[in-house]
Motif scaffolding. Structure first.
Motif, short mmCIF file in Angstrom:
data_model
loop_
_atom_site.label_atom_id
_atom_site.label_comp_id
_atom_site.label_asym_id
_atom_site.label_seq_id
_atom_site.Cartn_x
_atom_site.Cartn_y
_atom_site.Cartn_z
N LEU A 268 0.86 -1.19 0.00
CA LEU A 268 0.00 0.00 0.00
C LEU A 268 0.89 1.23 0.00
N SER B 144 -7.42 -2.46 -2.91
CA SER B 144 -8.04 -1.59 -3.91
C SER B 144 -9.42 -2.10 -4.28
N VAL C 244 -7.41 5.59 -5.14
CA VAL C 244 -7.12 4.16 -5.03
C VAL C 244 -6.98 3.51 -6.40
N ALA C 245 -7.82 3.91 -7.34
CA ALA C 245 -7.80 3.27 -8.64
C ALA C 245 -6.58 3.63 -9.47
N LYS D 24 -2.37 5.47 -1.87
CA LYS D 24 -3.47 4.52 -1.67
C LYS D 24 -3.95 4.54 -0.23
N SER E 188 -3.60 5.15 -8.22
CA SER E 188 -2.34 5.35 -7.51
C SER E 188 -1.29 4.38 -8.04
N LEU F 68 -5.20 -5.23 -9.73
CA LEU F 68 -5.47 -4.44 -8.54
C LEU F 68 -5.28 -5.31 -7.30
N SER F 69 -4.78 -4.72 -6.22
CA SER F 69 -4.65 -5.45 -4.96
C SER F 69 -6.03 -5.63 -4.34
N THR G 39 -11.89 -1.51 -1.39
CA THR G 39 -12.19 -0.09 -1.24
C THR G 39 -13.12 0.40 -2.34
N LEU G 40 -12.79 0.10 -3.59
CA LEU G 40 -13.62 0.54 -4.72
C LEU G 40 -15.00 -0.11 -4.66
#
Length: 287
Positions: free
Chosen positions: A114, A241, A284-285, A118, A287, A237-238, A244-245
């Protein structure tokens, strides 16, 4: 990314359907059990392989799926009570603020990185979720009313963490539908056992309104989990991420649906939350 958007869409429908249960006087427990039966059937139909019931208990993920099924029905009933008593947006917020648990556990369990941008995005997302939910003159955040949202928060966080754990280590992509069907089947069995155990005190009655409510809920319930598993399987994406999204997106969409369908009012602080949510998604998307 399309799987993430579909998970957001179907998850938001769940909160709306819970709200409709109150309007149409649908008994939540009966409808939720029916919903799990329907979700299980959809999962079995959606599974591309040959379903051999005798082989399912031999799967590495079987016991975990059963434990997750028990947790599902417990959290779903608490979530429904929160939606009906405190509103769609509050139920959504209590559920979706839990993304901080699997997001940060991903760092320790799966060595996900992270970056500072993020982390800032996740912190802003938490603020966004709070401001979207808080209402003036609301009883939601009085101490006596915190129990339901807090239990939903913990339970939802545990569910998301478990889903990522099994997706990462035990469930291959071609078994996502079968794994989900097993989770839902367990939840349905647990619910039926609970009803039968209480049948002397409260006799079981077949009510087609409850069955209809369960059918309406079962389809989006299955696809919300199925598409989340598919989104988590994407390597671009992790999990931090993704969660969160996914959760901020659900909060935003369910809030707008609450406005459009149930005339729920937004105050200036709620609009501030929506603005912060957009900023958090961008951070987040990208970063």
């Amino acid at each position: 990314m399309q799987y993430l958007l579909l998970s957001i869409l179907f998850s938001s429908f769940i909160f709306v359907i819970f709200k409709l249960y109150t309007r149409f006087k649908i008994e939540t427990l009966y409808a939720i059990i029916t919903n799990y039966v329907v979700a299980c059937i959809v999962g079995l139909l959606f599974y591309e392989g040959k379903v051999e019931l005798s082989s399912i208990p031999q799967k590495n993920w079987f016991l975990g799926a059963m434990a997750l099924g028990v947790l599902f029905i417990l959290v779903f009933n608490i979530m429904a009570a929160t939606s009906q008593k405190l509103g769609v947006s509050v139920a959504s917020v209590a559920t979706k603020m839990s993304f901080v648990l699997p997001a940060f556990l991903g760092v320790f369990l799966y060595n996900e990185y992270l970056g500072s941008v993020k982390i800032i995005g996740i912190i802003i997302a938490v603020l966004a979720v709070y401001f979207v939910s808080v209402k003036r003159n609301s009883d939601v955040f009085k101490l006596s009313m915190l129990t339901l949202p807090f239990l939903v928060f913990l339970g939802s966080g545990a569910i998301d963490t478990a889903i990522k754990f099994f997706q990462e280590l035990y469930v291959p992509e071609n078994e996502f539908a079968l794994f989900s069907a097993t989770v839902f089947a367990t939840a349905a069995v647990v619910g039926l056992i609970f009803i039968l155990a209480n049948s002397r005190r409260k006799p079981v009655k077949v009510n087609f309104r409850n069955i209809g409510g369960g059918i309406l809920l079962g389809v989006p319930n299955f696809f919300s989990i199925y598409f989340l598993l598919k989104a988590l399987d994407y390597k671009g994406l992790s999990s931090a991420s993704i969660f969160t999204l996914n959760n901020v997106g659900i909060v935003m969409l369910s809030t707008f649906l609450g406005i459009l369908l149930f005339k729920e009012k937004l105050e200036s602080r709620n609009w501030l939350g929506i603005g912060l949510a957009i900023i958090s998604i961008l951070l987040v998307a990208f970063s």
